[in-house]
Enzyme design. Structure first.
Site, PDB file in Angstrom:
ATOM      1  N   ASP A  27      70.891  79.793  59.840  1.00  0.00           N
ATOM      2  CA  ASP A  27      71.515  80.297  61.319  1.00  0.00           C
ATOM      3  C   ASP A  27      70.934  80.913  61.998  1.00  0.00           C
ATOM      4  O   ASP A  27      70.714  80.832  63.417  1.00  0.00           O
ATOM      5  CB  ASP A  27      73.054  81.017  60.627  1.00  0.00           C
ATOM      6  CG  ASP A  27      73.954  81.550  61.896  1.00  0.00           C
ATOM      7  OD1 ASP A  27      74.378  80.604  62.595  1.00  0.00           O
ATOM      8  OD2 ASP A  27      73.959  82.834  61.941  1.00  0.00           O
ATOM      9  N   ASP A  39      77.670  77.481  66.398  1.00  0.00           N
ATOM     10  CA  ASP A  39      77.285  78.507  65.716  1.00  0.00           C
ATOM     11  C   ASP A  39      78.534  79.517  65.156  1.00  0.00           C
ATOM     12  O   ASP A  39      78.437  79.753  63.870  1.00  0.00           O
ATOM     13  CB  ASP A  39      76.572  79.370  66.420  1.00  0.00           C
ATOM     14  CG  ASP A  39      75.823  80.714  65.728  1.00  0.00           C
ATOM     15  OD1 ASP A  39      76.010  80.872  64.391  1.00  0.00           O
ATOM     16  OD2 ASP A  39      75.487  81.544  66.350  1.00  0.00           O
ATOM     17  N   SER A  57      76.166  81.432  52.037  1.00  0.00           N
ATOM     18  CA  SER A  57      74.632  81.074  51.307  1.00  0.00           C
ATOM     19  C   SER A  57      73.781  81.899  51.779  1.00  0.00           C
ATOM     20  O   SER A  57      73.811  82.146  53.219  1.00  0.00           O
ATOM     21  CB  SER A  57      74.539  79.810  51.019  1.00  0.00           C
ATOM     22  OG  SER A  57      74.032  79.164  52.120  1.00  0.00           O
ATOM     23  N   ASP A  80      80.541  77.192  62.570  1.00  0.00           N
ATOM     24  CA  ASP A  80      79.906  77.263  61.447  1.00  0.00           C
ATOM     25  C   ASP A  80      80.308  78.482  60.556  1.00  0.00           C
ATOM     26  O   ASP A  80      80.366  78.537  59.307  1.00  0.00           O
ATOM     27  CB  ASP A  80      78.355  77.047  61.612  1.00  0.00           C
ATOM     28  CG  ASP A  80      77.531  77.127  60.238  1.00  0.00           C
ATOM     29  OD1 ASP A  80      77.729  76.047  59.393  1.00  0.00           O
ATOM     30  OD2 ASP A  80      76.800  78.191  60.242  1.00  0.00           O
ATOM     31  N   GLY A  81      80.116  79.676  61.263  1.00  0.00           N
ATOM     32  CA  GLY A  81      80.198  81.123  60.398  1.00  0.00           C
ATOM     33  C   GLY A  81      81.483  81.004  59.867  1.00  0.00           C
ATOM     34  O   GLY A  81      81.893  81.669  58.720  1.00  0.00           O
ATOM     35  N   ASP A  93      69.369  80.257  65.729  1.00  0.00           N
ATOM     36  CA  ASP A  93      69.668  81.029  66.998  1.00  0.00           C
ATOM     37  C   ASP A  93      68.276  81.372  67.682  1.00  0.00           C
ATOM     38  O   ASP A  93      68.392  81.146  68.877  1.00  0.00           O
ATOM     39  CB  ASP A  93      70.250  82.325  66.486  1.00  0.00           C
ATOM     40  CG  ASP A  93      71.689  81.994  66.091  1.00  0.00           C
ATOM     41  OD1 ASP A  93      72.454  80.777  66.215  1.00  0.00           O
ATOM     42  OD2 ASP A  93      72.336  82.737  65.359  1.00  0.00           O
ATOM     43  N   ARG A 144      83.045  81.171  55.851  1.00  0.00           N
ATOM     44  CA  ARG A 144      83.647  82.307  55.406  1.00  0.00           C
ATOM     45  C   ARG A 144      85.098  81.772  54.772  1.00  0.00           C
ATOM     46  O   ARG A 144      85.547  82.286  53.669  1.00  0.00           O
ATOM     47  CB  ARG A 144      83.785  83.575  56.392  1.00  0.00           C
ATOM     48  CG  ARG A 144      82.659  84.067  56.785  1.00  0.00           C
ATOM     49  CD  ARG A 144      82.796  85.134  57.733  1.00  0.00           C
ATOM     50  NE  ARG A 144      83.279  84.890  59.066  1.00  0.00           N
ATOM     51  CZ  ARG A 144      82.518  84.642  59.960  1.00  0.00           C
ATOM     52  NH1 ARG A 144      80.983  84.553  60.031  1.00  0.00           N
ATOM     53  NH2 ARG A 144      82.876  84.170  61.216  1.00  0.00           N
TER      54      ARG A 144
END
Length: 203
Positions: free
Chosen positions: A52, A31, A45, A34-35, A56, A39
């Site tokens: 996301d 997680d 998007s 990925d974030g 979670d 960025r």
């Protein structure tokens, strides 16, 4: 990757606790990766942000459901599940109504704790990791389906071990996250009510 890891993890949760814990935590780590990648490479998007949060919420929800079947009283975990889903759903919906681009935009909130949570990535990460670590530890410690949650937590905290240290350090972050969920639910609900009032006055 997160979705696939979680599917395989939960298929193993009752037969192999260690494998489940590793796979679940790997999914959680993905997680953050990925974030960061989104960025870093300008791949952010709306779909990604929604997916996301959905991933979670589903991951945590499934783990809480499993825990509700392993501990007494089960209502504790089901209540945490309801609070988690309700607060985040209301936050996303109120964000849409108020025209904000991100559900993390809470600069206008009157709660310093709420602003600190979404305004400081380190604090947010600590709270989120604390919740997942605490739930995984509780899953790992349970031995049968008749154990009381309070008994397991108190007996483990009295020991001197890595698990007890992790549990102790994660309890504060977990508690902060639940308080923030309540604040988030109240703030988002107020935003929805204000939207209705303004809409009525315009008509």
């Amino acid at each position: 990757m997160r979705v696939l890891l979680n599917c395989f993890a939960f298929s193993q949760c009752l037969s192999n606790k260690i494998l489940f814990s590793i796979l679940y935590f790997l999914s959680f780590v993905c997680d953050a990766v990925d974030g960061w990648c989104a960025r870093k490479f300008n791949q952010v998007s709306t779909f990604g942000a929604v997916l996301d949060m959905v991933t979670d919420r589903i991951s945590t929800a499934c783990l809480l459901v499993v825990l509700s079947q392993l501990y007494k009283p089960s209502l504790i975990f089901l209540s945490l599940l309801a609070l988690d889903i309700a607060s985040h759903w209301l936050q996303m919906y109120s964000t849409f109504l108020t025209g904000k681009t991100s559900h993390k935009d809470v600069k206008d909130s009157s709660s310093w704790l709420f602003r600190a949570y979404y305004g400081n990535r380190m604090f947010m990460a600590y709270c989120c990791v604390s919740c997942e670590v605490l739930y995984l530890i509780l899953f790992y410690l349970v031995e049968n389906q008749t154990q009381k949650l309070v008994d397991v937590i108190s007996s483990n905290l009295q020991k001197i071990s890595l698990l007890s240290l992790l549990m102790g350090s994660s309890l504060f972050g977990w508690a902060a996250k639940q308080i923030i969920n309540v604040i988030q639910m109240k703030t988002a609900s107020d935003a929805c009510v204000l939207y209705d009032i303004e809409k009525k006055h315009k008509n």
